[in-house]
Motif scaffolding. Sequence first.
Motif, PDB file in Angstrom:
ATOM      1  N   ILE A   1       1.071  12.422  -1.200  1.00 13.98           N
ATOM      2  CA  ILE A   1       0.704  12.890  -2.673  1.00 13.98           C
ATOM      3  C   ILE A   1       0.921  14.475  -2.460  1.00 13.98           C
ATOM      4  O   ILE A   1       0.376  15.261  -1.529  1.00 13.98           O
ATOM      5  CB  ILE A   1      -0.789  12.819  -2.917  1.00 13.98           C
TER       6      ILE A   1
ATOM      7  N   TYR B   1       0.828  -1.167  -0.026  1.00 10.66           N
ATOM      8  CA  TYR B   1       0.022  -0.032   0.076  1.00 10.66           C
ATOM      9  C   TYR B   1       0.857   1.103  -0.034  1.00 10.66           C
ATOM     10  O   TYR B   1       2.116   0.971  -0.099  1.00 10.66           O
ATOM     11  CB  TYR B   1      -0.899  -0.036   1.309  1.00 10.66           C
TER      12      TYR B   1
ATOM     13  N   MET C   1      -4.654  13.680 -10.888  1.00 14.36           N
ATOM     14  CA  MET C   1      -3.403  13.191 -10.683  1.00 14.36           C
ATOM     15  C   MET C   1      -2.428  13.534 -11.883  1.00 14.36           C
ATOM     16  O   MET C   1      -3.113  13.683 -13.038  1.00 14.36           O
ATOM     17  CB  MET C   1      -3.216  11.911 -10.362  1.00 14.36           C
TER      18      MET C   1
ATOM     19  N   GLY D   1       1.819  11.795  -7.444  1.00 10.76           N
ATOM     20  CA  GLY D   1       2.059  10.467  -6.554  1.00 10.76           C
ATOM     21  C   GLY D   1       3.176   9.843  -6.582  1.00 10.76           C
ATOM     22  O   GLY D   1       3.399   8.604  -6.471  1.00 10.76           O
TER      23      GLY D   1
ATOM     24  N   LEU E   1       3.856   8.172  -3.241  1.00  6.83           N
ATOM     25  CA  LEU E   1       2.658   7.752  -2.653  1.00  6.83           C
ATOM     26  C   LEU E   1       2.799   6.102  -2.211  1.00  6.83           C
ATOM     27  O   LEU E   1       2.630   6.015  -1.081  1.00  6.83           O
ATOM     28  CB  LEU E   1       1.534   7.660  -3.674  1.00  6.83           C
TER      29      LEU E   1
ATOM     30  N   ASN F   1       3.786   8.444 -10.929  1.00 10.69           N
ATOM     31  CA  ASN F   1       3.004   7.491 -10.269  1.00 10.69           C
ATOM     32  C   ASN F   1       3.778   6.409  -9.658  1.00 10.69           C
ATOM     33  O   ASN F   1       3.364   6.018  -8.311  1.00 10.69           O
ATOM     34  CB  ASN F   1       2.055   6.796 -11.140  1.00 10.69           C
TER      35      ASN F   1
ATOM     36  N   GLY G   1      -2.660  16.263  -8.083  1.00  9.93           N
ATOM     37  CA  GLY G   1      -1.724  15.460  -7.170  1.00  9.93           C
ATOM     38  C   GLY G   1      -0.491  15.026  -7.858  1.00  9.93           C
ATOM     39  O   GLY G   1      -0.690  14.307  -9.055  1.00  9.93           O
TER      40      GLY G   1
ATOM     41  N   VAL H   1      -8.153   7.958  -6.068  1.00  9.83           N
ATOM     42  CA  VAL H   1      -7.878   8.943  -4.923  1.00  9.83           C
ATOM     43  C   VAL H   1      -8.836  10.149  -5.149  1.00  9.83           C
ATOM     44  O   VAL H   1      -8.844  11.100  -4.282  1.00  9.83           O
ATOM     45  CB  VAL H   1      -6.485   9.465  -5.303  1.00  9.83           C
TER      46      VAL H   1
ATOM     47  N   ASP I   1       0.555   5.836   1.147  1.00  3.96           N
ATOM     48  CA  ASP I   1       0.048   6.903   2.183  1.00  3.96           C
ATOM     49  C   ASP I   1      -0.198   8.031   1.128  1.00  3.96           C
ATOM     50  O   ASP I   1       0.486   8.863   0.897  1.00  3.96           O
ATOM     51  CB  ASP I   1       1.336   7.112   3.022  1.00  3.96           C
ATOM     52  N   ASN I   2      -1.722   8.374   1.354  1.00  3.95           N
ATOM     53  CA  ASN I   2      -2.198   9.145   0.511  1.00  3.95           C
ATOM     54  C   ASN I   2      -1.746  10.925   0.995  1.00  3.95           C
ATOM     55  O   ASN I   2      -1.718  11.784   0.156  1.00  3.95           O
ATOM     56  CB  ASN I   2      -3.813   9.141   0.749  1.00  3.95           C
ATOM     57  N   SER I   3      -1.054  10.822   2.252  1.00  7.88           N
ATOM     58  CA  SER I   3      -0.428  11.973   2.738  1.00  7.88           C
ATOM     59  C   SER I   3       0.649  12.331   2.114  1.00  7.88           C
ATOM     60  O   SER I   3       1.186  13.385   2.162  1.00  7.88           O
ATOM     61  CB  SER I   3      -0.173  11.896   4.220  1.00  7.88           C
TER      62      SER I   3
END
Length: 256
Positions: free
Chosen positions: A122, A116, A224, A132, A135, A166, A130, A220, A118-120
């Motif tokens: 971005i 996974y 992006m 990424g 990310l 990305n 955004g 999201v 962490d969207n924070s």
Amino acid sequence: MYGSAGGLRELRPAVLAARGFAVLSLAFFGYEDLVPDLTHQLDTAYFQEAVDFVLHHKKVIKNGVGVMGFSKAGDIVLSLGADIPEVKAVISLNGCVSNIFGSMRFKDGSVIEGLYGDNSRILITPEGAGDGTHLVNNPLDYPKTIIPIEKIKCKVLWFTSLDDKNFRGTEMVQIIKQLLRERNPEALEKYWEFMEGPNAGHVIEPPYLPYTSASYHRLVNGVMIWGGSAVDHSIAEVKLWKRIQEVLRQELIPAE
């Protein structure tokens, strides 16, 4: 197969079909009765059914199949190359060496956990889109998510856009080479081919389509950016498209 937007897309398959290939465009989530999102476990047995379906078609050469995946599907095709012997060519476009998001179950019952992010992490550009790049977590920090690429015994064409916003593509290549040198150095030399797109962005399509610098991403729930410049990205798509066809013909059509 395409990426984390889900559903079914038939653009690349249609263009390949127009060049003489028998092509199956395959959805793996977010379509009809399939799982709705990538938090659910996937299973290589589902993809084995697709391989069997293609090879049993009366107009298909029985020499094996090629699998091609973009973004999220780039890791799926690595899993298929490692777990399905009928797969004779793997093409991963701006993918990951780890299984992104939900886990993947192999035919022997083993499970590759999901990687996974962490969207924070971005980054928001001045235009409000955004970035990424940072990310997704580093695969080496989560070894149980890494696909057993040392088991792949067929041609692998790995394409990396050098301005991908990305995935950190160049880091991914370094990880792949490091893992193969440790686990199966012969495979690195025998099967793997690495191709780069200088100043190309994440969204790689067949050539001569409009360059996509940014778009809405439903995962999201926002816009992006994908990186790259229009000219360099387009040049990379032309070169990659030629090489994809060469690899598929070389690996899937039996020598006379």
